[in-house]
Design an enzyme around this catalytic site. Structure first.
Site, PDB file in Angstrom:
ATOM      1  N   GLY A   1     -18.078  26.439  11.074  1.00 43.18           N
ATOM      2  CA  GLY A   1     -18.014  25.955  12.547  1.00 43.18           C
ATOM      3  C   GLY A   1     -17.997  24.208  12.757  1.00 43.18           C
TER       4      GLY A   1
ATOM      5  N   PRO B   1     -16.615  26.746   5.824  1.00 43.14           N
ATOM      6  CA  PRO B   1     -15.718  26.078   6.940  1.00 43.14           C
ATOM      7  C   PRO B   1     -14.065  26.672   6.893  1.00 43.14           C
ATOM      8  CG  PRO B   1     -16.049  24.694   4.867  1.00 43.14           C
ATOM      9  CD  PRO B   1     -16.722  26.074   4.488  1.00 43.14           C
ATOM     10  N   GLY B   2     -13.694  26.849   7.968  1.00 47.76           N
ATOM     11  CA  GLY B   2     -12.242  27.225   8.175  1.00 47.76           C
ATOM     12  C   GLY B   2     -11.756  26.214   8.921  1.00 47.76           C
TER      13      GLY B   2
ATOM     14  N   ARG C   1      -4.114  29.551  21.374  1.00 42.83           N
ATOM     15  CA  ARG C   1      -5.284  29.051  21.562  1.00 42.83           C
ATOM     16  C   ARG C   1      -5.302  28.324  23.262  1.00 42.83           C
ATOM     17  NH1 ARG C   1      -7.361  25.560  19.328  1.00 42.83           N
ATOM     18  NH2 ARG C   1      -9.737  26.281  19.293  1.00 42.83           N
TER      19      ARG C   1
ATOM     20  N   TYR D   1      -8.182  30.056  25.224  1.00 37.36           N
ATOM     21  CA  TYR D   1      -9.496  29.083  25.183  1.00 37.36           C
ATOM     22  C   TYR D   1      -9.326  27.927  25.828  1.00 37.36           C
ATOM     23  CZ  TYR D   1      -9.947  31.681  20.763  1.00 37.36           C
ATOM     24  OH  TYR D   1      -9.973  32.706  19.487  1.00 37.36           O
TER      25      TYR D   1
ATOM     26  N   CYS E   1       7.101  35.311  28.234  1.00 35.77           N
ATOM     27  CA  CYS E   1       7.301  35.588  29.756  1.00 35.77           C
ATOM     28  C   CYS E   1       5.918  35.792  30.244  1.00 35.77           C
ATOM     29  CB  CYS E   1       8.067  37.074  29.748  1.00 35.77           C
ATOM     30  SG  CYS E   1       9.691  36.472  29.548  1.00 35.77           S
ATOM     31  N   GLU E   2       5.325  34.926  30.740  1.00 36.65           N
ATOM     32  CA  GLU E   2       3.928  34.566  30.808  1.00 36.65           C
ATOM     33  C   GLU E   2       3.576  33.377  31.498  1.00 36.65           C
ATOM     34  OE1 GLU E   2       1.722  37.551  29.337  1.00 36.65           O
ATOM     35  OE2 GLU E   2      -0.378  36.181  29.230  1.00 36.65           O
TER      36      GLU E   2
ATOM     37  N   TYR F   1      -6.133  28.835  13.013  1.00 37.91           N
ATOM     38  CA  TYR F   1      -6.123  29.787  13.987  1.00 37.91           C
ATOM     39  C   TYR F   1      -4.820  29.562  14.900  1.00 37.91           C
ATOM     40  CZ  TYR F   1     -11.208  30.091  12.720  1.00 37.91           C
ATOM     41  OH  TYR F   1     -12.220  29.948  12.092  1.00 37.91           O
TER      42      TYR F   1
HETATM   43  N1  LLP Z   1     -18.189  32.251   9.187  1.00 34.13           N
HETATM   44  C1  LLP Z   1     -17.933  33.067   9.912  1.00 34.13           C
HETATM   45  C2  LLP Z   1     -18.956  33.972   9.752  1.00 34.13           C
HETATM   46  C3  LLP Z   1     -17.411  32.991  11.052  1.00 34.13           C
HETATM   47  O1  LLP Z   1     -17.251  34.046  12.083  1.00 34.13           O
HETATM   48  C4  LLP Z   1     -16.496  32.000  11.321  1.00 34.13           C
HETATM   49  C5  LLP Z   1     -15.152  32.027  12.575  1.00 34.13           C
HETATM   50  C6  LLP Z   1     -16.218  31.092  10.322  1.00 34.13           C
HETATM   51  C7  LLP Z   1     -17.315  31.139   9.282  1.00 34.13           C
HETATM   52  C8  LLP Z   1     -15.317  29.740  10.261  1.00 34.13           C
HETATM   53  O2  LLP Z   1     -15.543  28.858  11.471  1.00 34.13           O
HETATM   54  P1  LLP Z   1     -15.055  27.487  11.712  1.00 34.13           P
HETATM   55  O3  LLP Z   1     -15.190  26.792  10.432  1.00 34.13           O
HETATM   56  O4  LLP Z   1     -13.279  27.738  11.441  1.00 34.13           O
HETATM   57  O5  LLP Z   1     -15.032  27.083  13.021  1.00 34.13           O
HETATM   58  N2  LLP Z   1     -10.318  31.914  17.003  1.00 34.13           N
HETATM   59  C9  LLP Z   1     -11.219  31.043  17.455  1.00 34.13           C
HETATM   60  C10 LLP Z   1     -12.068  30.590  16.163  1.00 34.13           C
HETATM   61  C11 LLP Z   1     -12.976  31.800  15.982  1.00 34.13           C
HETATM   62  C12 LLP Z   1     -13.987  31.590  14.980  1.00 34.13           C
HETATM   63  C13 LLP Z   1     -14.606  32.906  14.355  1.00 34.13           C
HETATM   64  N3  LLP Z   1     -15.392  32.802  13.111  1.00 34.13           N
HETATM   65  C14 LLP Z   1     -10.466  29.652  17.699  1.00 34.13           C
HETATM   66  O6  LLP Z   1      -9.145  29.741  17.615  1.00 34.13           O
HETATM   67  O7  LLP Z   1     -11.051  28.607  17.942  1.00 34.13           O
END
Ligand code: LLP
Length: 442
Positions: free
Chosen positions: A248, A291-292, A330, A334, A361-362, A390
């Site tokens: 996050g 982290p993602g 996104r 969002y 088409c949106e 994402y």
């Molecule tokens: N761990 C868990 C259990 C999660 O559910 C997530 C993200 C992460 C780690 C990684 O989170 P990050 O570090 O990437 O924030 N599609 C949305 C984000 C959805 C995140 C879902 N879970 C977007 O494009 O903003």
């Protein structure tokens, strides 16, 4: 003009990333094109790991592969000694095919199927993050039938929802994920799990949100969880080996975003856990994070070709690009904000503010509503920054638009890591009417 990641202007006056000219990339690979700066991903990964090492804390940094999963990306995560978070059989399959060490894979999800749980056990993955009672019972049954033990974490919801700039204390959380910490579910789950001969509870997991700019939410979550762990140490004799505080960590999509350095999130989290543990009989657990976005988000950009334009007098000018919500949903989903420049002439002076539309088409298929740009038109190349997380992973074939290619750049070299979809890819699963298998009523 603002720059993101390691982008810069080269002596051709073009935008360059990872030492590679973006205009040349579009000539070689076409558009739209996702481009990832590999060195920046490495740097981000090392930053997280280094901080834990400097603090002397045993840790795992698990890349949340939902942000961007592909064979080459998973291999890059492996090169950097990361662990891996997967949330589906598809992500697990990709990791296995990439040759990722399965003992460093953590399996998430609120509705893992029986087949997915077997797949995880067949591949001896590191741990399963159990999300709810029905999964707990199912996994115990499956393990007992297979006579196999498995490591698990219990995902708890600590009653904290964190967003970019603030956090909300929710008490009992209305979420589809996890065991509630406050209403006793988490304790019951732990009780059930530690009695099992087949489940070995390594510890707890929580994930409080995404794109978070402050540490408060993480610190509160740690406090609440450790508060409960202290109670359970007394009542159940439970000593966690692992505390996983999820992902996050926020990134800078536009000039308005002001995230903290990764090291600060990690340092503050570690200090808080140490502080809480110090006043208890508990031993310090390993700290895991996931982290993602913060590993891959600002390392990626998307290159588009500008096509049509449309002026709405006294309102705005639309410039359309050859992608849109099919490669970046996104903004539509969002209201996510992005910044962009003309990759073929980033230094030209800004002359107007335009809206960047996609080609789907949106009406909602917009990438950026207000972008200051030089006068641009058909054939110009637009680079949208920070699309690394994402973007590809949420891409789709709406309007039967093929998914773009993905290129990794590093030290002046480009390598194609995902091929552009072809029209034949689009119809690969289709069956013609006359050859369609019919299922008659018996
Ligand atoms: N761990 C868990 C259990 C999660 O559910 C997530 C993200 C992460 C780690 C990684 O989170 P990050 O570090 O990437 O924030 N599609 C949305 C984000 C959805 C995140 C879902 N879970 C977007 O494009 O903003």
């Amino acid at each position: 003009m603002h720059m993101y990641g390691t982008s810069q202007v080269n002596n051709q006056g073009h935008l360059e990333i990872g030492g590679v000219d973006t205009v040349e990339l579009t000539e070689r690979f076409g558009t739209p094109l996702y481009v990832y700066d590999v060195e920046l991903i490495r740097e981000r990964a090392r930053g997280f790991k280094r901080t834990f090492e400097e603090l002397g804390i045993p840790a795992q940094v698990a890349y949340a592969s939902k942000a961007f999963s592909s064979i080459a990306m998973i291999q890059l995560a492996e090169q950097e000694g990361l662990s891996l978070d997967v949330v589906s059989a598809g992500e697990l399959y990709t990791a296995i095919k990439a040759g990722f060490p399965t003992e460093r894979i953590h399996f998430h999800g609120n509705n893992k199927s029986i087949e997915e749980l077997h797949m995880a056990l067949d591949n001896q993955i590191g741990c399963i993050v159990v999300d709810n009672f029905s999964e707990l019972t199912l996994l115990e049954e499956i393990c007992s039938n297979r006579e196999e033990k498995v490591h698990i974490l219990l995902r708890v919801t600590p009653g904290i929802e964190a967003h970019t700039h603030d956090y909300i204390l929710t008490g009992q959380e209305d979420s589809k994920f996890g065991f509630d910490l406050i209403n006793g579910q988490a304790e019951n789950a732990l009780n059930q799990a530690i009695k099992s001969n087949w489940l070995e509870v390594l510890g707890l997991h929580c994930h409080i949100g995404s794109q978070i700019f402050q540490t408060t939410g993480f610190l509160l979550a740690a406090q609440k969880i450790i508060g409960k762990l202290k109670e359970w140490h007394k009542s159940l004799g439970f000593q966690p080996k692992v505390l996983n505080l999820g992902g996050g960590f926020g990134i800078r999509y536009t000039e308005e975003d002001d995230p903290l350095p990764a090291s600060q999130y990690v340092e503050e989290i570690v200090r808080e856990v140490q502080k809480q543990i110090a006043h208890s009989d508990l031993e310090m657990p390993e700290i895991w994070i996931e982290p993602g976005r913060s590993l891959v988000g600002d390392a990626g950009l998307t290159l588009y070709k500008v096509g049509s334009e449309k002026e709405v007098p006294d309102v705005r000018k639309y410039l359309a690009v050859d992608g849109g919500m099919s490669d970046n949903i996104r903004p539509a989903l969002y209201e996510a904000k992005y910044d962009a420049v003309l990759a073929n002439r980033p230094l030209d002076p800004v002359e107007e503010t335009v809206a960047i539309a996609g080609k789907c088409c949106e009406s909602g298929d917009m990438l950026i509503w207000d972008l200051p740009l030089p006068k641009a038109g058909r054939g110009d190349i637009l680079a949208v920054f920070c699309t690394g997380a994402y973007g590809y992973s949420m891409s789709n074939n709406y309007n039967r638009i093929p998914r773009p290619a993905v290129v990794f750049v590093e030290n002046g070299e480009a390598r194609l890591v995902i091929k552009r979809e072809t029209f034949d890819d689009l119809i690969r699963q289709d069956l013609a009417f006359h050859e369609a298998v019919s299922f008659n009523k018996e």
